[in-house]
Write a protein that holds these residues in place. Sequence first.
Motif, short mmCIF file in Angstrom:
data_model
loop_
_atom_site.label_atom_id
_atom_site.label_comp_id
_atom_site.label_asym_id
_atom_site.label_seq_id
_atom_site.Cartn_x
_atom_site.Cartn_y
_atom_site.Cartn_z
N ARG A 75 0.86 -0.63 -0.03
CA ARG A 75 -0.45 -0.30 -0.16
C ARG A 75 0.88 1.03 0.64
O ARG A 75 2.18 1.75 0.91
CB ARG A 75 -0.38 0.22 1.00
CG ARG A 75 -1.99 -1.56 0.93
CD ARG A 75 -2.94 -1.13 2.27
NE ARG A 75 -4.10 -1.84 1.52
CZ ARG A 75 -4.66 -3.40 2.04
NH1 ARG A 75 -3.69 -3.47 3.35
NH2 ARG A 75 -5.46 -3.70 2.06
N THR A 128 -8.79 -9.70 -5.60
CA THR A 128 -9.20 -9.03 -4.02
C THR A 128 -9.87 -10.40 -3.65
O THR A 128 -11.23 -10.80 -4.12
CB THR A 128 -10.43 -8.19 -3.73
OG1 THR A 128 -10.27 -7.42 -2.48
CG2 THR A 128 -11.21 -7.75 -4.82
N ILE A 129 -9.81 -10.94 -2.19
CA ILE A 129 -10.79 -11.23 -2.23
C ILE A 129 -12.18 -11.54 -1.42
O ILE A 129 -13.66 -11.87 -1.13
CB ILE A 129 -10.40 -12.61 -0.16
CG1 ILE A 129 -10.50 -11.76 0.80
CG2 ILE A 129 -9.22 -12.74 -0.82
CD1 ILE A 129 -10.40 -11.96 2.36
N GLU A 225 -16.98 -8.87 8.97
CA GLU A 225 -15.83 -7.55 9.21
C GLU A 225 -16.90 -5.69 9.61
O GLU A 225 -16.60 -5.12 10.88
CB GLU A 225 -14.78 -6.94 9.59
CG GLU A 225 -14.02 -6.69 7.81
CD GLU A 225 -12.85 -6.60 7.70
OE1 GLU A 225 -11.96 -6.56 8.54
OE2 GLU A 225 -12.55 -6.76 6.40
N HIS A 252 -6.92 -13.08 9.00
CA HIS A 252 -5.46 -13.15 7.60
C HIS A 252 -5.51 -14.91 7.21
O HIS A 252 -5.88 -14.75 6.31
CB HIS A 252 -4.28 -12.94 7.00
CG HIS A 252 -4.21 -11.34 7.51
ND1 HIS A 252 -4.91 -10.63 9.49
CD2 HIS A 252 -4.37 -10.30 6.77
CE1 HIS A 252 -4.85 -8.81 8.86
NE2 HIS A 252 -4.90 -8.94 7.94
N ARG A 255 -7.32 -15.20 3.42
CA ARG A 255 -6.36 -14.75 2.53
C ARG A 255 -5.22 -15.10 2.38
O ARG A 255 -4.81 -15.46 1.15
CB ARG A 255 -6.02 -13.06 2.54
CG ARG A 255 -6.82 -12.00 2.90
CD ARG A 255 -6.70 -10.86 1.90
NE ARG A 255 -4.63 -10.55 2.52
CZ ARG A 255 -4.92 -9.18 3.25
NH1 ARG A 255 -5.61 -8.01 3.34
NH2 ARG A 255 -3.91 -8.64 3.27
O1 F6P Z 1 -9.01 -5.55 0.91
C1 F6P Z 1 -9.52 -7.08 1.63
C2 F6P Z 1 -8.86 -6.93 2.85
O2 F6P Z 1 -8.35 -8.57 2.88
C3 F6P Z 1 -10.38 -6.87 4.36
O3 F6P Z 1 -11.13 -7.58 3.49
C4 F6P Z 1 -9.69 -6.66 4.80
O4 F6P Z 1 -10.45 -5.28 5.56
C5 F6P Z 1 -8.93 -5.62 5.04
O5 F6P Z 1 -8.15 -6.79 3.24
C6 F6P Z 1 -7.19 -5.98 5.50
O6 F6P Z 1 -6.31 -5.41 5.56
P1 F6P Z 1 -5.09 -5.45 6.48
O7 F6P Z 1 -4.24 -6.37 5.41
O8 F6P Z 1 -3.83 -4.10 6.25
O9 F6P Z 1 -5.30 -6.53 7.42
#
Ligand code: F6P
Length: 322
Positions: A75, A128-129, A225, A252, A255
């Motif tokens: 980011r 994106t998930i 969330e 996470h 992910r």
């Molecule tokens: O946009 C993808 C996502 O996994 C969202 O579902 C979640 O709110 C956010 O990213 C979490 O972000 P980070 O990886 O910065 O904790």
Amino acid sequence: MSAIKSIAVLTSGGDSQGMNAAVRAVVRSGLFHGLEVFGVQRGYQGLLNNDIRPMDLRSVGDIIQRGGTILQTARCKEFMTPEGQQKAADVLRERGIDGLVVIGGDGSYHGANKLSKLGIKTMGLPGTIDNDIPFTDFTIGFDTAVSIVVDAINKLRDTMTSHERSSIVEVMGRHCGDIALYAGLASGAETILVPEVPIDLDAISGRMYENFQSGKRHSIVVVAEGAGNVNEIAEGIAKRNGIDARVTVLGHIQRGGCPTHNDRILASRLGDFAVRKLMEGETAKGCGIVNGELTVTDLDKIISSKKPFNMEMYNLASRLSQ
Ligand code: F6P
Ligand code: ADP
Ligand code: MG
């Protein structure tokens, strides 16, 4: 005849399973069509750092099955500024790169749109998930994330039933309830809480109480969330109906891991399509699959629209989870 000779690919924002499969598809499709192909490390940060390397066929070998992204992701605050965007466009031009495939979420799409206005040909792929990108039925990673949630709920259900408890499960999705909705329907959750629908704790706890009275031995509440604070929701329900509640935040875990075949196929089709569209001279577009058909839509339109929430599916989940 191709409108471009060289392309770069980057992954940006939150990673998702299937991003690697998308990178592989972009690289191999580009090479197949005779383009020079580059990989940018760490999303937009890599453009600013000129962290760009040539990709060959072997550079994307053995990754179709891997979660994460071999290009890393980031980011990048500097890229949010007009100066940062200009610098990124200049770097691409200096490197002789005509087109850029951006694999990421809505934020990354904003960035790609800005670059297109600075003369770089850009194409977005929904990675994106969250499944929060409009004009595609599904985003790359969503199917895998939902499978992970369903698997977790199967396990939670066993122990909740033994102890006659309710399981309050927080899943990802800050602004979009799709992970909660699909995983909730697929796992037979009693209640699905999403940012798109107001929460009525009295109704939820009352229904759970009645279901326990009629012989139900567990209750699953899936909370996106973005729908509210999961601990407060759990306390609010337990205080009202007296049923022991346990909170699980999946975080996470959602992910990572091996992408499902659906995500790999989606990523492969979209990656190849993005390259072909850039070769046709298209720019400032996002690729998607709608009802099985490959589509391109203006980035301007995608980022100014919101994906409609599927109320029909939400109501179905509610009807079936008595
Ligand atoms: O946009 C993808 C996502 O996994 C969202 O579902 C979640 O709110 C956010 O990213 C979490 O972000 P980070 O990886 O910065 O904790
Ligand atoms: P996602 O793409 O998953 O939604 P982010 O919202 O974090 O993830 O965006 C990823 C990156 O895209 C940001 O770090 C930033 O570099 C860039 N970006 C986001 N929003 C904008 C914007 N409005 N203008 C330019 N770049 C942006
Ligand atoms: Mg986002």
